[in-house]
Scaffold this motif. Structure first.
Motif, PDB file in Angstrom:
ATOM      1  N   PRO A 177      47.906  48.586 -40.659  1.00  0.00           N
ATOM      2  CA  PRO A 177      47.867  49.572 -41.750  1.00  0.00           C
ATOM      3  C   PRO A 177      47.477  48.913 -43.066  1.00  0.00           C
ATOM      4  CG  PRO A 177      50.139  49.013 -41.227  1.00  0.00           C
ATOM      5  CD  PRO A 177      49.280  48.352 -40.188  1.00  0.00           C
ATOM      6  N   GLU A 178      47.144  49.737 -44.035  1.00  0.00           N
ATOM      7  CA  GLU A 178      46.590  49.241 -45.290  1.00  0.00           C
ATOM      8  C   GLU A 178      47.590  48.427 -46.096  1.00  0.00           C
ATOM      9  OE1 GLU A 178      44.306  51.274 -49.080  1.00  0.00           O
ATOM     10  OE2 GLU A 178      44.116  52.191 -47.085  1.00  0.00           O
ATOM     11  N   SER A 191      38.491  39.438 -47.848  1.00  0.00           N
ATOM     12  CA  SER A 191      37.976  40.723 -48.330  1.00  0.00           C
ATOM     13  C   SER A 191      39.016  41.796 -48.031  1.00  0.00           C
ATOM     14  CB  SER A 191      36.648  41.072 -47.642  1.00  0.00           C
ATOM     15  OG  SER A 191      35.661  40.116 -47.952  1.00  0.00           O
ATOM     16  N   TYR A 192      39.559  42.406 -49.083  1.00  0.00           N
ATOM     17  CA  TYR A 192      40.563  43.438 -48.889  1.00  0.00           C
ATOM     18  C   TYR A 192      39.917  44.667 -48.248  1.00  0.00           C
ATOM     19  CZ  TYR A 192      43.063  40.487 -52.183  1.00  0.00           C
ATOM     20  OH  TYR A 192      43.654  39.428 -52.807  1.00  0.00           O
ATOM     21  N   LYS A 193      40.645  45.267 -47.313  1.00  0.00           N
ATOM     22  CA  LYS A 193      40.096  46.389 -46.555  1.00  0.00           C
ATOM     23  C   LYS A 193      40.939  47.636 -46.786  1.00  0.00           C
ATOM     24  CE  LYS A 193      38.127  43.342 -43.046  1.00  0.00           C
ATOM     25  NZ  LYS A 193      37.915  43.091 -41.612  1.00  0.00           N
ATOM     26  N   THR A 194      40.274  48.782 -46.710  1.00  0.00           N
ATOM     27  CA  THR A 194      40.959  50.061 -46.870  1.00  0.00           C
ATOM     28  C   THR A 194      40.591  50.968 -45.712  1.00  0.00           C
ATOM     29  OG1 THR A 194      39.170  51.066 -48.157  1.00  0.00           O
ATOM     30  CG2 THR A 194      40.860  49.841 -49.374  1.00  0.00           C
ATOM     31  N   ARG A 195      41.491  51.894 -45.416  1.00  0.00           N
ATOM     32  CA  ARG A 195      41.235  52.825 -44.319  1.00  0.00           C
ATOM     33  C   ARG A 195      40.051  53.728 -44.632  1.00  0.00           C
ATOM     34  NH1 ARG A 195      46.229  56.338 -42.391  1.00  0.00           N
ATOM     35  NH2 ARG A 195      46.969  54.226 -42.007  1.00  0.00           N
ATOM     36  N   LYS A 214      37.918  52.217 -42.027  1.00  0.00           N
ATOM     37  CA  LYS A 214      38.477  52.992 -40.903  1.00  0.00           C
ATOM     38  C   LYS A 214      39.607  52.226 -40.222  1.00  0.00           C
ATOM     39  CE  LYS A 214      35.217  55.873 -41.919  1.00  0.00           C
ATOM     40  NZ  LYS A 214      35.542  56.964 -42.853  1.00  0.00           N
ATOM     41  N   LEU A 215      39.263  51.278 -39.348  1.00  0.00           N
ATOM     42  CA  LEU A 215      40.266  50.463 -38.667  1.00  0.00           C
ATOM     43  C   LEU A 215      40.266  49.074 -39.295  1.00  0.00           C
ATOM     44  CD1 LEU A 215      39.497  51.524 -34.984  1.00  0.00           C
ATOM     45  CD2 LEU A 215      41.340  52.363 -36.454  1.00  0.00           C
ATOM     46  N   GLN A 262      60.037  40.705 -48.694  1.00  0.00           N
ATOM     47  CA  GLN A 262      58.695  40.903 -48.154  1.00  0.00           C
ATOM     48  C   GLN A 262      58.091  42.095 -48.875  1.00  0.00           C
ATOM     49  OE1 GLN A 262      59.804  41.758 -43.957  1.00  0.00           O
ATOM     50  NE2 GLN A 262      58.860  43.760 -44.252  1.00  0.00           N
ATOM     51  N   SER A 263      56.757  42.190 -48.869  1.00  0.00           N
ATOM     52  CA  SER A 263      56.078  43.237 -49.622  1.00  0.00           C
ATOM     53  C   SER A 263      55.793  44.473 -48.785  1.00  0.00           C
ATOM     54  CB  SER A 263      54.755  42.693 -50.189  1.00  0.00           C
ATOM     55  OG  SER A 263      55.005  41.626 -51.082  1.00  0.00           O
ATOM     56  N   ASN A 264      55.595  44.334 -47.486  1.00  0.00           N
ATOM     57  CA  ASN A 264      55.234  45.458 -46.632  1.00  0.00           C
ATOM     58  C   ASN A 264      56.471  46.215 -46.168  1.00  0.00           C
ATOM     59  OD1 ASN A 264      55.501  42.839 -45.243  1.00  0.00           O
ATOM     60  ND2 ASN A 264      55.327  44.043 -43.363  1.00  0.00           N
ATOM     61  N   LYS A 265      56.324  47.527 -45.995  1.00  0.00           N
ATOM     62  CA  LYS A 265      57.423  48.368 -45.528  1.00  0.00           C
ATOM     63  C   LYS A 265      57.209  48.817 -44.078  1.00  0.00           C
ATOM     64  CE  LYS A 265      59.469  47.954 -49.405  1.00  0.00           C
ATOM     65  NZ  LYS A 265      59.640  49.030 -50.373  1.00  0.00           N
ATOM     66  N   THR A 266      56.206  48.245 -43.420  1.00  0.00           N
ATOM     67  CA  THR A 266      55.984  48.465 -41.994  1.00  0.00           C
ATOM     68  C   THR A 266      55.876  47.103 -41.322  1.00  0.00           C
ATOM     69  OG1 THR A 266      54.767  50.518 -42.413  1.00  0.00           O
ATOM     70  CG2 THR A 266      54.508  49.516 -40.237  1.00  0.00           C
ATOM     71  N   ILE A 267      56.579  46.925 -40.223  1.00  0.00           N
ATOM     72  CA  ILE A 267      56.501  45.678 -39.453  1.00  0.00           C
ATOM     73  C   ILE A 267      55.891  46.001 -38.093  1.00  0.00           C
ATOM     74  CG2 ILE A 267      57.809  43.857 -38.305  1.00  0.00           C
ATOM     75  CD1 ILE A 267      59.820  43.952 -40.546  1.00  0.00           C
ATOM     76  N   ILE A 268      54.793  45.339 -37.771  1.00  0.00           N
ATOM     77  CA  ILE A 268      54.105  45.536 -36.500  1.00  0.00           C
ATOM     78  C   ILE A 268      54.344  44.314 -35.628  1.00  0.00           C
ATOM     79  CG2 ILE A 268      51.863  45.845 -35.395  1.00  0.00           C
ATOM     80  CD1 ILE A 268      50.982  47.427 -37.780  1.00  0.00           C
ATOM     81  N   LYS A 269      54.747  44.557 -34.384  1.00  0.00           N
ATOM     82  CA  LYS A 269      55.069  43.450 -33.482  1.00  0.00           C
ATOM     83  C   LYS A 269      54.869  43.897 -32.038  1.00  0.00           C
ATOM     84  CE  LYS A 269      59.930  44.241 -32.427  1.00  0.00           C
ATOM     85  NZ  LYS A 269      59.728  44.151 -30.967  1.00  0.00           N
ATOM     86  N   PRO A 270      54.750  42.937 -31.103  1.00  0.00           N
ATOM     87  CA  PRO A 270      54.737  43.307 -29.681  1.00  0.00           C
ATOM     88  C   PRO A 270      56.111  43.821 -29.247  1.00  0.00           C
ATOM     89  CG  PRO A 270      53.883  41.078 -30.032  1.00  0.00           C
ATOM     90  CD  PRO A 270      54.521  41.501 -31.304  1.00  0.00           C
ATOM     91  N   TYR A 271      56.139  44.602 -28.171  1.00  0.00           N
ATOM     92  CA  TYR A 271      57.398  45.102 -27.637  1.00  0.00           C
ATOM     93  C   TYR A 271      58.379  43.970 -27.350  1.00  0.00           C
ATOM     94  CZ  TYR A 271      56.250  50.032 -26.844  1.00  0.00           C
ATOM     95  OH  TYR A 271      55.961  51.349 -27.008  1.00  0.00           O
ATOM     96  N   SER A 272      57.857  42.850 -26.860  1.00  0.00           N
ATOM     97  CA  SER A 272      58.722  41.803 -26.319  1.00  0.00           C
ATOM     98  C   SER A 272      59.222  40.824 -27.374  1.00  0.00           C
ATOM     99  CB  SER A 272      57.968  41.027 -25.238  1.00  0.00           C
ATOM    100  OG  SER A 272      56.791  40.450 -25.781  1.00  0.00           O
ATOM    101  N   LYS A 273      58.897  41.039 -28.643  1.00  0.00           N
ATOM    102  CA  LYS A 273      59.243  40.071 -29.677  1.00  0.00           C
ATOM    103  C   LYS A 273      60.377  40.572 -30.569  1.00  0.00           C
ATOM    104  CE  LYS A 273      56.134  36.970 -28.621  1.00  0.00           C
ATOM    105  NZ  LYS A 273      56.520  35.617 -28.139  1.00  0.00           N
ATOM    106  N   ASN A 274      61.019  39.615 -31.229  1.00  0.00           N
ATOM    107  CA  ASN A 274      62.134  39.906 -32.115  1.00  0.00           C
ATOM    108  C   ASN A 274      61.627  40.404 -33.473  1.00  0.00           C
ATOM    109  OD1 ASN A 274      64.756  40.077 -33.002  1.00  0.00           O
ATOM    110  ND2 ASN A 274      65.237  37.919 -32.723  1.00  0.00           N
ATOM    111  N   ILE A 275      62.543  40.922 -34.260  1.00  0.00           N
ATOM    112  CA  ILE A 275      62.255  41.355 -35.620  1.00  0.00           C
ATOM    113  C   ILE A 275      63.106  40.525 -36.563  1.00  0.00           C
ATOM    114  CG2 ILE A 275      62.464  43.249 -37.284  1.00  0.00           C
ATOM    115  CD1 ILE A 275      62.104  45.151 -34.870  1.00  0.00           C
ATOM    116  N   ARG A 276      62.507  40.066 -37.657  1.00  0.00           N
ATOM    117  CA  ARG A 276      63.270  39.295 -38.643  1.00  0.00           C
ATOM    118  C   ARG A 276      63.045  39.870 -40.028  1.00  0.00           C
ATOM    119  NH1 ARG A 276      61.025  35.708 -35.107  1.00  0.00           N
ATOM    120  NH2 ARG A 276      62.535  34.699 -33.727  1.00  0.00           N
ATOM    121  N   ILE A 277      64.138  40.082 -40.733  1.00  0.00           N
ATOM    122  CA  ILE A 277      64.084  40.636 -42.078  1.00  0.00           C
ATOM    123  C   ILE A 277      64.771  39.646 -43.009  1.00  0.00           C
ATOM    124  CG2 ILE A 277      64.781  42.546 -43.567  1.00  0.00           C
ATOM    125  CD1 ILE A 277      64.936  44.256 -40.987  1.00  0.00           C
TER     126      ILE A 277
END
Length: 380
Positions: A318-319, A353-357, A361-362, A132-147
């Motif tokens: 995140p960006e 459209s690619y977005k930046t912080r 902003k958000l 995977q390309s991203n080094k941050t994984i965002i998920k809900p508290y109740s969900k699993n993580i897969r790498i």
């Protein structure tokens, strides 16, 4: 050993003085790698040399032998046809000055349902242990993580909660269909929530709004980071960020990324579902004995069908997720987890459209998807 990413061209070149032609045999298979050429080739190609050179492009031929289905288990098996990798052996038989030469064999090339970008040049490799390309994984508290990891390049995976080691896995495997391996905090890679964990343990969960609200905010598998170590001792560190109490229903899209691996992407924002209908109609003759009944419609429907779609908002990301959304839009296989079922969908949006912080902003992405099936069952 070079890797073939079948959504991008893969070229085999050969040149020698006084070359007349070359026969290329391609063998595609699953299971353990072969130590020598065996069996019957899936393809035999013949090319006449020009300026003592020949060139073959083989990735499209190989892609037809990789089913790459997704049944939600994240465990590739031959029976389920949900694997995205195969082995490829090749045999080159050159003819030089009218005489056939000894064959040149290449064994156990690994082929993935991946691709490279134009900027990565010919025969892109995607040579990294973490798929995977991203080094941050965002998920809900109740969900699993897969790498997802490349078993040939990764050595081990460690999952942490702060400084505490929760799970440690050795990465290994030789079978062609198991060259991508998924790791999670849960003992069962296919379990996606605490409710599924309870049901897998034999319990019955009676759904109600209060329980659902509680489970959606339950810290089921506490973890903050993971480290993927490759065979050369280099580490990729991934950080987990969990969303607490999202105000809207959360939807999970699973797509096959540029490395050929399944990747989960959650949408926390306000989402909506739509349906549009199509119809075929005709004008009927309702006249009987010089009269007709006014309640009998003259315009009648021959067929009517519906197509359902959704507009999903990602919530704030995140960006470094720009690359993830790019791969989502480029994916040929996308699925949504909707009302406890897995459905194939098509990305209806055609531009990103690619977005930046700095400027946005958000960062929130809006993605329109269309269910890859009609609303009325018409499978015959």
């Amino acid at each position: 050993m070079p890797k073939i990413n079948t959504r991008s061209p893969y070229f085999i070149n050969y040149s020698i003085a006084n070359l007349d032609s070359v026969v290329l045999q391609i063998y595609i298979y699953t299971g353990a790698p072969h130590g020598a050429i065996i069996g019957t080739p899936e393809y035999t190609l013949n090319s006449t040399a020009i300026d003592n050179k020949v060139q073959f492009e083989i990735s499209e031929l190989i892609k037809d032998f990789i089913p790459g289905k997704n049944n939600g288990t994240y465990t590739p098996t031959l029976a389920d046809e949900n694997y995205a990798t195969v082995y490829v052996d090749t045999r080159l038989i050159p003819t030089v000055s009218g005489a056939a030469q000894s064959p040149i064999d290449t064994l156990a090339l690994r082929a993935f349902l991946g691709y490279g970008y134009f900027t990565e040049g010919a025969n892109p490799q995607n040579n990294q242990a973490l798929l995977q390309s991203n080094k941050t994984i965002i998920k809900p508290y109740s969900k699993n993580i897969r790498i997802a990891c490349d078993v040939d390049l990764a050595d081990h995976v460690e999952i942490y909660n702060g400084a505490n080691l929760l799970q440690s896995f050795n990465v290994s495997g030789t079978d062609a269909e198991k060259q991508i391996k998924y790791f999670s905090i849960s003992d069962e890679i296919s379990i996606d929530s605490f409710t599924q964990q309870l049901e897998a343990d034999g319990y019955t969960v009676e759904p109600n709004d209060c329980l659902e609200n509680f489970l959606c905010n339950l810290i089921w598998l506490p973890a903050t980071s993971a480290v993927v170590t490759n065979d050369n001792g280099v580490n990729d560190q991934i950080f987990f960020k969990e969303i607490y109490n999202p105000p809207y229903t959360c939807y999970k899209l699973t797509f096959r990324n540029k490395f050929g691996a399944l990747q989960d992407l959650y949408f926390f924002g306000n989402s909506s579902k739509q349906m549009r209908t199509t119809k075929e109609q005709f004008k009927s003759n309702i006249l009987v004995d010089g009269s007709y009944e006014v309640f009998n419609p003259q315009e009648k429907l021959f067929t009517k069908q519906g197509e359902e779609s959704m507009k999903l908002n990602s919530g704030y990301y995140p960006e470094d997720y720009n690359e993830v959304f790019k791969q989502l839009f480029l994916s040929e296989q996308v699925y949504i987890e909707y009302e406890d079922d897995l459905f194939g969908v098509i990305i209806k949006s055609s531009s990103l459209s690619y977005k930046t912080r700095l400027t946005d902003k958000l960062i929130n992405y809006t993605v329109e998807i269309e269910f890859a099936n009609d609303a009325i069952n018409n499978i015959r």
